[in-house]
Write an enzyme that holds these catalytic residues in place. Structure first.
Site, short mmCIF file in Angstrom:
data_model
loop_
_atom_site.label_atom_id
_atom_site.label_comp_id
_atom_site.label_asym_id
_atom_site.label_seq_id
_atom_site.Cartn_x
_atom_site.Cartn_y
_atom_site.Cartn_z
N LYS A 1 0.82 -1.22 0.00
CA LYS A 1 0.00 0.00 0.00
C LYS A 1 0.85 1.28 0.00
CE LYS A 1 -4.10 -2.15 1.98
NZ LYS A 1 -5.10 -2.17 3.04
N ASP B 1 -10.32 2.01 2.24
CA ASP B 1 -10.49 1.21 3.47
C ASP B 1 -11.33 1.96 4.52
OD1 ASP B 1 -9.17 -1.11 2.75
OD2 ASP B 1 -7.21 -0.42 3.48
N ASN C 1 -1.14 0.20 20.86
CA ASN C 1 -0.47 -0.80 20.02
C ASN C 1 0.61 -1.51 20.83
OD1 ASN C 1 -0.08 -2.02 17.38
ND2 ASN C 1 1.92 -1.05 17.38
P1 NDP Z 1 0.10 -4.77 9.59
O1 NDP Z 1 0.99 -5.96 9.47
O2 NDP Z 1 0.44 -3.53 8.89
O3 NDP Z 1 -0.10 -4.41 11.15
C1 NDP Z 1 -0.38 -5.43 12.08
C2 NDP Z 1 -0.79 -4.80 13.41
O4 NDP Z 1 -1.24 -5.86 14.26
C3 NDP Z 1 0.33 -4.09 14.14
O5 NDP Z 1 -0.22 -3.01 14.86
C4 NDP Z 1 0.84 -5.20 15.09
O6 NDP Z 1 1.46 -4.70 16.25
C5 NDP Z 1 -0.46 -5.84 15.48
N1 NDP Z 1 -0.37 -7.22 15.96
C6 NDP Z 1 -0.08 -8.32 15.20
N2 NDP Z 1 -0.16 -9.44 15.99
C7 NDP Z 1 -0.50 -9.02 17.24
C8 NDP Z 1 -0.73 -9.67 18.47
N3 NDP Z 1 -0.63 -11.00 18.58
N4 NDP Z 1 -1.08 -8.93 19.55
C9 NDP Z 1 -1.20 -7.59 19.46
N5 NDP Z 1 -0.98 -6.90 18.29
C10 NDP Z 1 -0.64 -7.61 17.22
O7 NDP Z 1 -1.34 -5.33 9.13
P2 NDP Z 1 -2.58 -4.48 8.60
O8 NDP Z 1 -2.67 -3.25 9.41
O9 NDP Z 1 -2.52 -4.33 7.14
O10 NDP Z 1 -3.81 -5.45 8.90
C11 NDP Z 1 -4.34 -5.62 10.22
C12 NDP Z 1 -5.60 -6.48 10.14
O11 NDP Z 1 -6.61 -5.79 9.42
C13 NDP Z 1 -5.40 -7.82 9.42
O12 NDP Z 1 -6.08 -8.83 10.16
C14 NDP Z 1 -6.08 -7.62 8.09
O13 NDP Z 1 -6.61 -8.83 7.58
C15 NDP Z 1 -7.21 -6.67 8.48
N6 NDP Z 1 -7.71 -5.87 7.36
C16 NDP Z 1 -9.03 -5.99 7.04
C17 NDP Z 1 -9.56 -5.25 6.02
C18 NDP Z 1 -11.01 -5.42 5.71
O14 NDP Z 1 -11.43 -4.93 4.64
N7 NDP Z 1 -11.80 -6.04 6.56
C19 NDP Z 1 -8.76 -4.30 5.23
C20 NDP Z 1 -7.37 -4.22 5.65
C21 NDP Z 1 -6.89 -4.99 6.68
P3 NDP Z 1 3.03 -4.33 16.26
O15 NDP Z 1 3.14 -2.98 15.65
O16 NDP Z 1 3.39 -4.36 17.70
O17 NDP Z 1 3.73 -5.40 15.46
#
Ligand code: NDP
Length: 277
Positions: free
Chosen positions: A66, A103, A152
């Site tokens: 993105k 989004d 976060n």
């Molecule tokens: P990113 O990889 O960019 O970010 C992931 C985020 O999740 C970070 O803030 C990370 O924290 C956090 N995280 C991951 N695992 C854990 C955990 N076990 N406990 C706590 N925090 C955690 O992913 P995206 O932002 O692109 O996507 C996030 C979610 O949104 C996904 O599940 C994706 O499928 C969903 N999504 C859904 C959409 C829809 O249309 N419904 C559209 C776009 C996304 P840290 O920074 O500490 O690593």
């Protein structure tokens, strides 16, 4: 030649976008083809240029590209500019590539129109500070909620997003440890934690009685976060399938200038999702 569209990402085989856009195209009698493109990290621009050379008209962009799409587009919508991420490319010609981010509009439409959740004056807690949260924040600001708090796992990312958006909205950064004692009307899980069937470390009693929970992640069964929401007394606790379809509908509108019916597609997808555990 039939107009070509695709979703580009890595991995991409799991994507529901081809099913969604094919349903939209059938419903609105649009002659178009929609496929998937798996691009290698570092080869995004090359993959897009070859799609354009093959008469591609538009792309949806997903993880991890993105921000690459944001850099590649030479005309950005206001919302894409603000979020710094692009999930939709509109290819007008070899020289004009528009970038947008649907989004946030998709999420807000699902919350307000499909779920009837009032956002004005709402105290919102957003968990996560990744690409998805970055994309949805500007649209949430436009709804004029009472407050948006952001938490976060990696706290430096909370602070980075808070300062990135400082001119647009006064986001309140908060840590998991300090959440206890606060109350929120809507809690949005913008992390990918439900994918591993784990919960962010949230204390009990932070959801206002009758409040709402929303997980951006979606699955064929209630996600662990959706279940947590009900345990905390939420009047509605929902996954992100509605957002997925609504953001796709907005992309479809940007490309074809016609709005597809979303409810029927949301229902069809709910019957056809892959188990997460
Ligand atoms: P990113 O990889 O960019 O970010 C992931 C985020 O999740 C970070 O803030 C990370 O924290 C956090 N995280 C991951 N695992 C854990 C955990 N076990 N406990 C706590 N925090 C955690 O992913 P995206 O932002 O692109 O996507 C996030 C979610 O949104 C996904 O599940 C994706 O499928 C969903 N999504 C859904 C959409 C829809 O249309 N419904 C559209 C776009 C996304 P840290 O920074 O500490 O690593």
């Amino acid at each position: 030649m039939i107009d070509k569209y695709a979703v580009i990402g890595n991995p991409i085989s799991h994507s529901k976008s081809p099913d969604i856009h094919t349903m939209f195209a059938n419903q609105t009698n649009q002659a178009m083809e929609y496929t998937t493109i798996q691009a290698e990290v570092g080869s995004f621009n090359q993959a897009v240029q070859s799609f354009i050379a093959n008469k591609g008209r538009g792309l949806n962009v997903t993880l991890p590209f993105k921000q690459d799409a944001f850099r590649l587009a030479n005309h950005l919508s206001d919302i894409a500019q603000k979020s710094g991420a692009v999930n939709t490319l509109i290819i007008e010609s070899n020289a004009i590539i528009r970038g947008d981010n649907t989004d946030g509009i998709g999420l807000v439409r699902d919350l307000k129109q499909n779920l009837d959740i009032p956002l004005q004056q709402c105290r919102i807690l957003i968990i996560g500070a990744g690409g998805a949260v970055r994309g949805i924040l500007p649209s949430l600001f436009n709804e004029k909620p009472a407050a948006i708090s952001l938490v976060n796992r990696t706290e430096s990312k909370t602070l980075a997003l808070t300062s990135l958006f400082a001119e647009l909205y006064d986001i309140k950064p908060i840590s998991f440890k300090s959440l206890s004692g606060h109350k929120f009307d809507l809690i949005i899980n913008g992390t990918s934690s439900s994918l591993d069937n784990t919960l962010p470390p949230l204390p009990d009693n932070i959801l206002e009685k009758g409040g709402y929970c929303y997980d951006l992640m979606y699955a064929d069964k209630p996600t662990i976060f959706v279940k947590w929401g009900f345990e905390q007394g939420a009047s509605q606790s929902t996954d992100g399938i509605g957002m997925l379809v609504e953001q796709a509908a907005e992309s479809f509108f940007l490309w074809r200038k016609i709005r597809p019916e979303t409810q029927i597609v949301i229902q069809a997808l709910k019957q056809d999702l892959t188990p997460i555990d």
